[in-house]
Enzyme design. Structure first.
Site, PDB file in Angstrom:
ATOM      1  N   CYS A   1       0.640  -0.958   0.107  1.00 37.10           N
ATOM      2  CA  CYS A   1      -0.119   0.173  -0.241  1.00 37.10           C
ATOM      3  C   CYS A   1       0.845   1.343  -0.259  1.00 37.10           C
ATOM      4  O   CYS A   1       2.241   1.284  -0.536  1.00 37.10           O
ATOM      5  CB  CYS A   1      -1.029  -0.191   0.885  1.00 37.10           C
ATOM      6  SG  CYS A   1      -0.177  -0.250   3.169  1.00 37.10           S
ATOM      7  N   THR A   2       0.115   2.473   0.254  1.00 29.04           N
ATOM      8  CA  THR A   2       1.164   3.920  -0.647  1.00 29.04           C
ATOM      9  C   THR A   2       2.302   4.031   1.018  1.00 29.04           C
ATOM     10  O   THR A   2       3.439   3.786   0.438  1.00 29.04           O
ATOM     11  CB  THR A   2      -0.245   5.255   0.136  1.00 29.04           C
ATOM     12  OG1 THR A   2      -0.760   4.958  -1.145  1.00 29.04           O
ATOM     13  CG2 THR A   2       0.858   5.903  -0.431  1.00 29.04           C
TER      14      THR A   2
END
Ligand SMILES: [Zn+2]
Ligand SMILES: [Zn+2]
Length: 517
Positions: A279-280
């Site tokens: 994810c980020t």
């Protein structure tokens, strides 16, 4: 110490990475020499894996090796960045740790931030802290250093700093939030503060190697690459081999609280298969991996520090497009020329094609200018110009063509975002904003009068029914066959039937009429 007694072969480069110290050469070393080296570095011997001669086993990503890397102490992980030289900066961090009295911690943070130019979202819960914020560089850096160095609760905190020209957030939202991220069923019951329950973190290089293994045609069991983000973030950029999430938003990703507990891309996947999640920034993987572990998946890996760390480390391989971020930058390019995230004249290249013509799309995303459509989409520069901010030609002729306007330096949430383009500027010039307010007032007045009429009709019906019932009650049962009594009873039944029909809607009434009843 998990590493003690494990048999591992390693070269200087990998050991240096595990220990967080500078490598002197890349030549392989054997156990005794490395132990002496660690004494020179004044590090406790217990942190050094037991070594045997032979080829380095950390270089090929085996589960054993990455567990070893993960069990290195937190201060041995890659260090925090030096403050940028710019006037403002963006500061991102999260830390999962048990906080017995989060409201007290919240007040300490509030007191520290008083009078400092720090804005953005800072959420504190019983399970830790999650922050996407920024502001004047000196203030933001003072805040994060106070946190990392003076607050024992957040020892080992890692953060990311990016230069900015101005504030990237409109205001400070510092608050207690039971769930640090939004997920179906919440995260309060998930054991997120237990590192053993989460996925094994891989540093960018180990991630890259495992990804190469997933892509290689010869390897046996292929890891599944799982994108743990919103689908529109995937459109902006993603890792090779990762499929687009089926759900529009991460918070809809299936959990134990959902109808089916697994994401679509894991249905039918053997629980022993390695799952590579990313994810980020890392928090969504840390939380969601505890759910997957509870579902029986034991071979879980996450990208340590998220895509941001991967791109910051300059490892561009296997990444396509640009990175969607939740601040005023909207998206950032991938650093390596090998990746496609380059800033052209029109903007950053997206990984997914233009949703109108299929050509090369550019970021940022746009919301359709037709307010009744409001679809979030990406398009190529030609389609953006041609469709005047709409997602399709039919939307261009829609009656309510307006769009959220971006004030100077102030950005709404992603759904309210609109670029500085011809449509927005024209809307400001034409003063459509004031007419919009008038139309809104008219709509509200109409809605209010509709509600009033509905209420009055309901009261009238109730009065009628009460009259009939009172008349019925006045009649004795012996007079049941009296014609007046029968008329009253029929009137009452008819009223009740009418009421039922009304509740069932016009379609039911039409069907009833057709039946001739
Ligand atoms: Zn296009
Ligand atoms: Zn549209």
């Amino acid at each position: 110490m998990a590493g003690r007694g494990m048999l591992l072969r390693s070269c200087r480069l990998c050991v240096a990475r595990v220990l967080g110290i500078a490598p002197r050469s890349q030549t392989p070393v054997v156990g005794s020499r490395l132990a002496a080296w660690s004494l020179v570095q004044a590090r406790p011997l217990v942190r050094v894996p037991q070594l045997v001669p032979g080829p380095c086993s950390l270089r090929s990503v085996t589960q054993r090796a990455v567990h070893e890397a993960a069990s290195a102490p937190s201060e041995a992980r890659p260090g925090n960045p030096t403050p940028p030289a710019s006037s403002h900066c963006i500061l991102n961090f999260y830390h999962l740790v048990d906080i017995p009295r989060p409201h007290e911690v919240l007040e300490q943070h509030r007191a520290f931030l008083e009078g400092r130019e720090v804005r953005g979202r800072i959420y504190i819960s019983h399970q830790g802290i999650n922050a996407q914020c920024g502001g004047v560089t000196a203030d933001a850096v003072a805040y994060v250093q106070w946190l990392a160095q003076e607050q024992s609760l957040f020892e080992g905190l890692r953060y990311k700093l990016y230069p900015a020209d101005d504030h990237a957030f409109p205001r400070l939202r510092l608050k207690f939030r039971p769930n640090l991220i939004s997920l179906a069923g919440g995260m309060t019951a998930a054991p997120v503060t237990d590192a053993q329950a989460r996925a094994t973190p891989l540093d960018p290089l180990a991630w890259k190697e495992m990804l190469a293994q997933a892509q290689s045609p010869s390897s046996g069991t292929k890891p599944v690459v799982l994108d743990v983000r919103n689908s529109y973030e995937w459109d902006a950029g993603h890792f090779e081999g990762a499929q687009r999430p089926l759900e529009d938003e991460f918070r809809e990703t299936p959990t134990a609280a959902s109808r089916t507990p697994l994401p679509h891309h894991l249905e039918g996947v053997d629980p022993a298969t390695p799952i590579m999640m990313y994810c980020t920034g890392g928090i969504r993987c840390d939380v969601y991996s505890t759910h997957l572990r509870a579902q029986g998946y034991s071979n879980l890996y996450s990208l340590d520090g998220g895509i941001q760390s991967y791109l910051d480390a300059g490892v561009g391989e296997h990444w396509k497009g640009s990175l969607y971020v939740f601040d005023s930058r909207m998206a950032v390019p991938a650093p390596s020329p090998a990746a496609t995230g380059e800033e052209g004249e029109a903007g950053l290249i997206a990984a997914a094609p233009c949703q109108v013509c299929g050509g090369a799309a550019v970021l940022p995303h746009m919301n359709c200018a037709n307010i009744d459509c409001n679809k979030l989409f990406i398009a190529c520069p030609a389609c953006k110009t041609h469709l005047k901010g709409c997602c399709s030609e039919p939307c261009m002729t829609a009656p309510r063509l307006l769009r959220p306007i971006k004030d100077a330096g102030v950005y709404g949430s992603w759904t309210a975002y609109a670029g500085e383009d011809g449509v927005a500027a024209a809307a400001i010039r034409s003063g459509r904003g004031s007419r919009r307010a008038q139309r809104r007032a008219v709509r509200l007045a109409e809605e209010r009068s509709r509600q009033r009429a509905k209420r009055e009709e309901k009261m009238e019906r109730r009065r009628l029914v009460e009259q009939v019932m009172a008349a019925c009650a006045a009649k004795a049962p012996a007079e049941a066959e009296d014609p007046a009594w029968r008329r009253l009873r029929e009137a009452r039944l008819k009223l009740m039937a009418q009421r039922q029909d009304k509740l069932r809607g016009p379609a039911h009434a039409a069907a009833k009429e057709a039946r001739g009843s």
